[in-house]
Motif scaffolding. Structure first.
Motif, PDB file in Angstrom:
ATOM      1  N   VAL A  33      -0.500  -0.946  -3.856  1.00 48.88           N
ATOM      2  CA  VAL A  33       0.741  -0.118  -3.136  1.00 48.88           C
ATOM      3  C   VAL A  33       0.630   1.113  -4.015  1.00 48.88           C
ATOM      4  N   LEU A  34       0.832   2.247  -3.571  1.00 50.52           N
ATOM      5  CA  LEU A  34       0.805   3.435  -4.167  1.00 50.52           C
ATOM      6  C   LEU A  34       2.201   4.213  -3.840  1.00 50.52           C
ATOM      7  N   SER A  35       3.176   4.529  -5.186  1.00 56.09           N
ATOM      8  CA  SER A  35       4.245   4.954  -4.763  1.00 56.09           C
ATOM      9  C   SER A  35       4.719   5.938  -6.086  1.00 56.09           C
ATOM     10  N   GLY A  36       5.633   6.723  -6.033  1.00 54.51           N
ATOM     11  CA  GLY A  36       6.095   7.590  -7.008  1.00 54.51           C
ATOM     12  C   GLY A  36       5.933   8.933  -6.643  1.00 54.51           C
ATOM     13  N   GLY A  37       6.617   9.819  -7.432  1.00 52.62           N
ATOM     14  CA  GLY A  37       6.705  11.493  -6.641  1.00 52.62           C
ATOM     15  C   GLY A  37       5.268  12.161  -6.748  1.00 52.62           C
ATOM     16  N   CYS A  38       4.492  11.770  -7.541  1.00 54.68           N
ATOM     17  CA  CYS A  38       3.059  12.339  -7.571  1.00 54.68           C
ATOM     18  C   CYS A  38       2.283  12.157  -6.293  1.00 54.68           C
ATOM     19  N   PHE A  39       2.331  11.117  -5.628  1.00 59.01           N
ATOM     20  CA  PHE A  39       1.801  10.848  -4.399  1.00 59.01           C
ATOM     21  C   PHE A  39       2.315  11.794  -3.186  1.00 59.01           C
ATOM     22  N   GLN A  40       3.164  12.662  -3.601  1.00 58.73           N
ATOM     23  CA  GLN A  40       3.736  13.604  -2.508  1.00 58.73           C
ATOM     24  C   GLN A  40       2.422  14.708  -2.403  1.00 58.73           C
ATOM     25  N   ASN A  41       1.692  14.588  -3.569  1.00 59.22           N
ATOM     26  CA  ASN A  41       0.395  15.396  -3.482  1.00 59.22           C
ATOM     27  C   ASN A  41      -0.693  14.791  -2.712  1.00 59.22           C
ATOM     28  N   GLN A  42      -0.984  15.415  -1.737  1.00 61.44           N
ATOM     29  CA  GLN A  42      -1.782  14.736  -0.554  1.00 61.44           C
ATOM     30  C   GLN A  42      -3.250  14.796  -1.082  1.00 61.44           C
ATOM     31  N   LEU A  43      -3.391  15.879  -2.097  1.00 68.40           N
ATOM     32  CA  LEU A  43      -4.992  15.910  -2.388  1.00 68.40           C
ATOM     33  C   LEU A  43      -5.001  14.618  -3.225  1.00 68.40           C
ATOM     34  N   LEU A  44      -4.198  14.312  -4.222  1.00 66.26           N
ATOM     35  CA  LEU A  44      -4.281  13.109  -5.216  1.00 66.26           C
ATOM     36  C   LEU A  44      -4.321  11.740  -4.174  1.00 66.26           C
ATOM     37  N   LEU A  45      -3.422  11.737  -3.072  1.00 68.20           N
ATOM     38  CA  LEU A  45      -3.202  10.632  -2.360  1.00 68.20           C
ATOM     39  C   LEU A  45      -4.821  10.414  -1.455  1.00 68.20           C
ATOM     40  N   LYS A  46      -5.137  11.534  -1.098  1.00 69.27           N
ATOM     41  CA  LYS A  46      -6.269  11.176  -0.032  1.00 69.27           C
ATOM     42  C   LYS A  46      -7.540  10.635  -1.227  1.00 69.27           C
ATOM     43  N   LYS A  47      -7.752  11.376  -2.147  1.00 64.02           N
ATOM     44  CA  LYS A  47      -8.761  11.247  -3.258  1.00 64.02           C
ATOM     45  C   LYS A  47      -8.534   9.594  -3.635  1.00 64.02           C
ATOM     46  N   THR A  48      -7.355   9.348  -4.048  1.00 63.99           N
ATOM     47  CA  THR A  48      -7.246   7.954  -4.554  1.00 63.99           C
ATOM     48  C   THR A  48      -7.675   6.761  -3.542  1.00 63.99           C
ATOM     49  N   ILE A  49      -7.122   6.825  -2.260  1.00 65.48           N
ATOM     50  CA  ILE A  49      -7.286   5.932  -1.409  1.00 65.48           C
ATOM     51  C   ILE A  49      -8.718   6.050  -1.035  1.00 65.48           C
ATOM     52  N   MET A  50      -9.486   7.159  -0.875  1.00 72.24           N
ATOM     53  CA  MET A  50     -10.880   7.110  -0.537  1.00 72.24           C
ATOM     54  C   MET A  50     -11.637   6.397  -1.673  1.00 72.24           C
ATOM     55  N   GLN A  51     -11.599   6.487  -3.042  1.00 72.69           N
ATOM     56  CA  GLN A  51     -11.929   5.681  -3.823  1.00 72.69           C
ATOM     57  C   GLN A  51     -11.916   4.468  -3.547  1.00 72.69           C
ATOM     58  N   MET A  52     -10.393   3.949  -3.448  1.00 71.09           N
ATOM     59  CA  MET A  52     -10.150   2.448  -3.686  1.00 71.09           C
ATOM     60  C   MET A  52     -10.772   1.757  -2.404  1.00 71.09           C
ATOM     61  N   GLN A  53     -10.730   2.596  -1.445  1.00 69.33           N
ATOM     62  CA  GLN A  53     -10.940   1.969  -0.028  1.00 69.33           C
ATOM     63  C   GLN A  53     -12.763   1.618  -0.166  1.00 69.33           C
ATOM     64  N   ASN A  54     -13.222   2.881  -0.723  1.00 72.98           N
ATOM     65  CA  ASN A  54     -14.894   2.504  -0.846  1.00 72.98           C
ATOM     66  C   ASN A  54     -15.474   1.260  -1.781  1.00 72.98           C
ATOM     67  N   GLN A  55     -14.309   0.819  -2.712  1.00 72.43           N
ATOM     68  CA  GLN A  55     -14.386  -0.407  -3.334  1.00 72.43           C
ATOM     69  C   GLN A  55     -13.845  -1.627  -2.571  1.00 72.43           C
ATOM     70  N   GLY A  56     -13.458  -1.631  -1.491  1.00 73.30           N
ATOM     71  CA  GLY A  56     -13.033  -2.632  -0.978  1.00 73.30           C
ATOM     72  C   GLY A  56     -11.350  -3.152  -1.086  1.00 73.30           C
ATOM     73  N   PHE A  57     -10.723  -2.232  -1.692  1.00 74.60           N
ATOM     74  CA  PHE A  57      -9.361  -2.512  -1.873  1.00 74.60           C
ATOM     75  C   PHE A  57      -8.547  -2.257  -0.507  1.00 74.60           C
ATOM     76  N   GLU A  58      -7.582  -3.032  -0.336  1.00 69.64           N
ATOM     77  CA  GLU A  58      -6.545  -2.752   0.780  1.00 69.64           C
ATOM     78  C   GLU A  58      -5.233  -1.978   0.082  1.00 69.64           C
ATOM     79  N   VAL A  59      -5.343  -0.637   0.712  1.00 67.60           N
ATOM     80  CA  VAL A  59      -4.282   0.372   0.009  1.00 67.60           C
ATOM     81  C   VAL A  59      -3.141   0.762   1.072  1.00 67.60           C
ATOM     82  N   TYR A  60      -1.761   0.432   0.379  1.00 70.57           N
ATOM     83  CA  TYR A  60      -0.689   0.924   1.315  1.00 70.57           C
ATOM     84  C   TYR A  60       0.025   2.084   0.644  1.00 70.57           C
ATOM     85  N   ILE A  61       0.689   2.823   1.654  1.00 69.95           N
ATOM     86  CA  ILE A  61       1.255   3.969   1.205  1.00 69.95           C
ATOM     87  C   ILE A  61       2.782   4.143   2.114  1.00 69.95           C
TER      88      ILE A  61
END
Ligand code: ZN
Ligand code: ZN
Ligand code: FE
Length: 767
Positions: free
Chosen positions: A713-741
């Motif tokens: 699960v991703l939380s905290g004020g920095c994840f208002q940053n959509q560029l960071l959010l997008k990049k983080t989710i992409m990297q994680m999903q590529n490695q098979g993680f289930e990501v929740y926002i």
């Protein structure tokens, strides 16, 4: 009727819970009963709506089915409890007077003007033609005018307006679309507008709105009383007046929201996709952050250094009339001095806003509960909340478990919301603002009282942030006589909030990239990886601790953070840094001494502060005038450089026992190298974002390997940053993680109280 027929009659008592009052539910049931020839009655109670329905079995079943399948658009049925009774041989179906009892129910938020009311508003033959307070059972004020439940006119701020015979007839006619519309009104009997100058002296005029529109055209600033409080309004294309408003409001850079006449208009200034169109035109009508087009006439000072505009459509009849008369986009920013709460009482507004507004457009319907506008964005086709208030709050979330406790969670001090939990429902309050401001703190306490009364809440368990100096902490201590107090670590609350938002109740990897929150060791946390469930958490990794000289002063002056990080990590200070222009040798030496002697210096693992440092090194922002400014401006410059996702700076993970510390020396050194080579700031910014995403991925992989967890699960004020959010989710999903926002509450501190509340709720029965 033959005896046989009577024997086949069945009677059922039905309790319906959810948002079923103030949304046209009783007239809907009434009409349905007539259609199916069902007899009995319906009544509003403070526990929900209760009906007795009598008919032959197959008819009764169809009737009950239709209750859910045809329910009014704004209603939300949460639970239906059915009880068999012996037939009472009712002769008709009727709507009975409301009853008060000690139950509670969900309350509908305020709803934007509906299509039917709009048609009447602009129909010269309608008796409500151009009446700024037109509404019906499907639209209009709700939460802002309700003083108590059950929801009835006498318990709203409309009680002082006796209905005229025509309105009264509509109100009592079950087949009329204004049947039991509590704020029902017309020009003959309802609230009206008035215009005053800045000193509160009324300007006599037949048409206050028309005068106000003329003043706006002359470049004036007008305070307009809306649904949940006052707005300050001016022409969004007039550079001088927008800058004047910034000066008067003491709000130098934080973007102003805009109101535009129609979707077509918005499309002239912003890019729009289908989801954004849906959200803008929803009954909640929030401010939506939209990518702005270049070279439009909107004054650049509306949203300086920002690629987005916060835009909303008119949501009250007054706004529709205003925009219909004015035509062009208007700035609509909340009526307050920067950091103070929104004004919502006429006299108080005249006092507090008279240095900001040239004129006041007032009305005489009181606002009982004040509300800011909500701000949302669309992220990957889903709504992602930034600030929740008007149209949404109280946000009721059904938990997937129930306990006997009643919990109040006090929230954090910035972007505060509070949350109550009772009977397995969490009610998240509207955005209250920053509690450091005294008026905001007073308002916060008033809002807690309003919720306690409306929802019949007596908390026995109170959750609060671990920070000893928070005002929300101070408030929680005042409740110690009646309640059990439970302190909760800030980032654990962020994680629990995002879990709740996604219906998760299991062990997960929680990542909080945040500003700062008080840590268990007394340091300022904010770049955290934890393994958590609702029973507890273990901090398994974090950004390395770096000194924050002088605490809050450094938060306002990012170059101090940059100097501190460079000095601590690299032990040298390149002389050709642009940030040095913003300081002098004396200050630099003082900062270095402060760090070396550990005087008035805090240690922080904050991700937000790392953003500040980078933003300063790249000379993007050296003075922060609103929370997150340095990071937001860095994100904006990096945004269009996102083609090179693989390009990142090196970093180290240092293992210590069962955890890893993320070392930042290599990162800072390489970033500084790039900067000194003169590489484009956006490219460096993009690489920096990639690096954080890569850190999040690598640490998560270590945790997965060691603990077998795959949900993040991703939380905290920095994840208002959509560029960071997008990049983080992409990297994680590529490695098979289930990501929740986040979905229902903000990822920033506006979501903290929900997490606090659920943790305390789970713990409440543990002793
Ligand atoms: Zn309506
Ligand atoms: Zn009337
Ligand atoms: Fe936070």
């Amino acid at each position: 009727m033959g005896k046989l027929d009577l024997q086949q009659l069945e009677l059922k008592k039905i309790l319906i819970k959810g948002i079923v009052q103030g949304v046209g539910f009783r007239p809907f049931i009434y009409r349905l009963a007539h259609k199916f020839q069902v007899k009995g009655y319906i009544i509003n109670t403070s526990n929900g709506v209760v009906l007795e329905a009598e008919a032959v079995k197959p008819v009764l079943n169809k009737f009950i089915e239709a209750i859910t399948s045809e329910a009014p658009p704004l209603s939300r049925i949460e639970e239906i409890i059915i009880q068999e009774l012996n037939p009472k041989y009712y002769s008709a179906f009727e709507i009975r007077e409301s009853q008060a009892d000690d139950g509670y129910q969900l309350i509908s938020p305020d709803i934007a003007t509906c299509k039917d009311c709009l048609d009447e508003l602009f129909d010269p033959n309608d008796r409500r033609y151009q009446y700024p307070f037109i509404n019906c059972t499907n639209c209009g004020p709700r939460f802002t005018i309700i003083q108590d439940i059950p929801y009835d006119r006498a318990k709203t701020t409309m009680s002082i307006f006796p209905m005229c015979p025509q309105c009264n007839e509509e109100y009592h006619n079950p087949l009329h679309r204004r049947f039991h519309a509590q704020p029902n009104a017309c020009p003959a009997c309802g609230p009206h507008l008035m215009l005053t100058d800045r000193t509160g002296v009324e300007i006599k005029t037949e048409n206050p709105l028309k005068n106000a529109i003329n003043y706006l055209k002359e470049g004036k600033i007008i305070a307009i009383k809306g649904l949940g409080g006052f707005h300050l309004t001016c022409d969004a294309q007039n550079k001088q007046v927008v800058e004047l408003l910034r000066k008067r409001k003491n709000r130098l850079f934080k973007p102003f929201a805009l109101m535009m006449k129609s979707l077509e208009d918005i499309h002239k200034y912003c890019y729009l996709n289908n989801e954004e169109i849906k959200l803008l035109s929803s009954p909640q009508a929030p401010i939506v952050l939209l990518k702005k087009k270049n070279n439009t006439n909107i004054a650049p000072s509306v949203a300086p250094n920002n690629n987005y505009l916060g835009v909303m459509l008119p949501y009250t009849p007054l706004h529709h009339l205003l925009l219909n008369g004015y035509q062009d986009p208007l700035v609509m920013t909340s009526g307050n001095l920067s950091e103070e709460p929104i004004s919502f009482i006429n006299e108080e507004a005249l006092e507090r806003l008279n240095n900001m507004a040239d004129y006041f457009l007032l009305h005489n319907r009181d606002i009982h509960a004040c509300y800011d506008d909500s701000v949302l964005t669309i992220f990957e086709n889903k709504t992602y909340p930034i600030r929740k208030a008007r149209g949404y709050s109280p946000t009721a979330l059904k938990l997937n478990f129930k306990k006997p406790a009643v919990v109040l969670a006090c929230g954090a001090d910035l972007k505060n919301s509070f949350t109550f939990i009772k009977d397995g429902y969490a009610f998240v309050s509207q955005h209250n603002g920053d509690l450091e401001d005294y008026q905001t703190y007073t308002n916060y306490q008033r809002n807690i009282d309003i919720y306690q009364k409306l929802f019949r809440l007596e908390p026995d368990t109170v959750a609060y942030d671990l920070h000893p100096d928070y005002f929300s902490t101070l408030y929680s201590q005042s409740l110690s006589a009646k309640s059990r107090l439970i302190p909760i670590q800030h980032h654990y609350a962020h994680t629990a909030s995002c879990m709740t938002d996604n219906g998760l109740n299991e062990r997960v990897i929680g990542i909080s990239f945040d500003g700062v929150g008080y840590g268990l060791d007394g340091n300022l946390w904010g770049g955290e990886f934890m393994i958590a469930d609702f029973h507890g958490f273990e901090r398994v990794s974090h950004l390395e601790y770096l000194p924050l000289p002088g605490g809050d002063i450094s938060v306002k002056k990012p170059y101090r953070i940059a100097l501190s990080y460079i000095h601590t990590l690299l032990g040298k200070l390149p002389h050709n840094l642009e940030l040095l222009k913003y300081t002098d040798d004396e200050e630099v030496n003082l900062i270095i001494q402060q760090i070396d002697k550990n005087f008035n210096t805090f240690l922080t693992s904050s991700c937000g502060r790392l953003f500040d440092a980078v933003s300063s090194i790249l000379n993007i922002c050296q003075n922060v005038t609103y929370e997150g400014q340095a990071a937001i401006e860095l994100e904006m410059l990096s945004e269009d450089r996102s083609d090179s996702n693989a390009d990142y700076y090196p970093f180290d993970l240092k293992e210590t026992g069962n955890s890893w510390v993320i070392k930042l020396g290599l990162l800072l050194n390489s970033l500084l190298d790039d900067y000194l080579k003169g590489i484009d700031k956006g490219v460096i910014g993009n690489r920096f974002h990639n690096t954080l995403a890569k850190i999040a991925l690598n640490v998560s992989e270590l945790i997965r390997k060691n603990h077998g967890l795959n949900k993040i699960v991703l939380s905290g004020g920095c994840f208002q940053n959509q560029l960071l959010l997008k990049k983080t989710i992409m990297q994680m999903q590529n490695q098979g993680f289930e990501v929740y926002i986040h979905k229902n509450v903000p990822t920033n501190d506006g979501g903290i109280s929900l997490g606090q509340a659920v943790i305390a709720y789970v713990r409440s029965s543990s002793c």
